[in-house]
Design an enzyme around this catalytic site. Structure first.
Site, short mmCIF file in Angstrom:
data_model
loop_
_atom_site.label_atom_id
_atom_site.label_comp_id
_atom_site.label_asym_id
_atom_site.label_seq_id
_atom_site.Cartn_x
_atom_site.Cartn_y
_atom_site.Cartn_z
N HIS A 1 -53.56 31.60 49.36
CA HIS A 1 -54.76 31.25 48.42
C HIS A 1 -55.05 32.37 47.59
CE1 HIS A 1 -58.26 29.13 46.79
NE2 HIS A 1 -58.81 30.31 47.02
N ASN B 212 -50.93 28.49 54.56
CA ASN B 212 -51.09 28.39 52.85
C ASN B 212 -51.56 29.95 52.41
OD1 ASN B 212 -51.47 27.26 50.43
ND2 ASN B 212 -53.62 27.33 50.55
N GLY C 129 -42.97 28.11 41.68
CA GLY C 129 -42.23 28.40 42.90
C GLY C 129 -42.12 29.84 43.11
N SER C 130 -42.56 30.89 42.66
CA SER C 130 -42.50 32.39 42.79
C SER C 130 -42.50 32.77 44.06
CB SER C 130 -43.35 33.32 41.69
OG SER C 130 -44.65 33.37 42.01
N ASN C 131 -43.57 32.11 44.93
CA ASN C 131 -43.93 32.53 46.23
C ASN C 131 -42.90 31.97 46.97
OD1 ASN C 131 -46.37 34.07 47.08
ND2 ASN C 131 -47.12 32.89 45.54
C1 GAR Z 1 -50.07 31.15 43.64
O1 GAR Z 1 -50.84 32.06 43.08
C2 GAR Z 1 -50.94 30.61 44.91
O2 GAR Z 1 -51.63 31.43 45.57
C3 GAR Z 1 -51.84 29.93 44.30
O3 GAR Z 1 -50.84 29.06 43.24
C4 GAR Z 1 -49.89 29.93 42.63
C5 GAR Z 1 -48.56 29.26 42.77
O4 GAR Z 1 -47.55 30.26 42.13
N1 GAR Z 1 -52.33 28.46 45.17
C6 GAR Z 1 -53.56 28.11 45.25
O5 GAR Z 1 -54.18 28.24 44.04
C7 GAR Z 1 -53.76 27.11 46.21
N2 GAR Z 1 -55.15 26.72 46.32
P1 GAR Z 1 -46.13 30.04 42.53
O6 GAR Z 1 -45.79 28.49 42.16
O7 GAR Z 1 -45.45 31.06 41.66
O8 GAR Z 1 -45.92 30.42 43.78
#
Ligand code: GAR
Length: 189
Positions: free
Chosen positions: A111, A109, A13-15
């Site tokens: 990506h 989303n 969940g860093s985003n």
């Molecule tokens: C992020 O890099 C996001 O762009 C990617 O998963 C990661 C989640 O990181 N999403 C995908 O690949 C979707 N197809 P996070 O949990 O630290 O935000």
């Protein structure tokens, strides 16, 4: 009126953290409030952080459930929240057409690649293995396909001199954390 948003996660969940911070004290402060953080796994690391911040959280285990059955449960849960937008942030599931139809043009989303070039998992592994000097991150509307929805915005990531996958990911995530909120700002305004 601030937009009421739910952030969907599957992992660390860093985003989600970056967006929550922008909603609390940054560029989304007057535009949006996070009314729910939802995960399809009880073990998603980001849920703990969201709980610590006092945000409403919920999870429904998706494992073993049919896509339409799971999505129906999520829709029922969401019906209490009067949402304007659903923001996917590392939510590793394709949504059913029933789910997408319930929130037309309201599901967004991020990506970690150009969605016209690489779909699905492991966008940074792909860029690293291809030896790309530049990759892109894409923010797009979500449809029932795998990363096929209309592109809202893209941002390039400079990978020159990045010789490990960790460095590729570090540079990419640094862009994502800034760029996702910036793009949401444009949508919510
Ligand atoms: C992020 O890099 C996001 O762009 C990617 O998963 C990661 C989640 O990181 N999403 C995908 O690949 C979707 N197809 P996070 O949990 O630290 O935000």
């Amino acid at each position: 009126m601030k937009k009421r948003i739910a952030i969907f996660i599957s992992g660390r969940g860093s985003n989600m953290k970056a967006i929550v911070e922008q909603c609390q004290t940054g560029i989304l402060k007057d535009l949006a409030e996070v009314v729910l953080v939802f995960a399809n796994k009880q073990s998603a690391g980001g849920l703990e952080y969201a709980n610590e911040l006092g945000l409403a959280t919920a999870s429904i285990e998706s494992k073993g459930l049919k896509r339409t059955t799971f999505d129906q449960k999520v829709l029922t849960l969401l019906s209490d929240y009067n949402l304007d937008y659903i923001v996917l942030a590392g939510y590793m599931r394709v949504l059913s057409s029933e789910f997408v139809a319930a929130y037309p043009k309201q599901i967004i989303n991020i990506h970690p690649a150009d969605t016209t070039q690489h779909q699905g998992l492991n966008g940074y592994d792909w860029a690293f293995e291809e030896g790309l000097e530049t990759t892109k991150v894409t923010v797009h509307y979500v449809d029932e396909g795998l990363d096929t929805g209309t592109i809202i915005a893209q941002h390039s990531v400079d990978l020159k001199g990045a010789v490990t996958l960790e460095e590729v990911e570090r540079r990419g995530l640094a862009v994502e954390h800034y760029f996702y909120s910036k793009t949401l700002q444009g949508i919510f305004e």
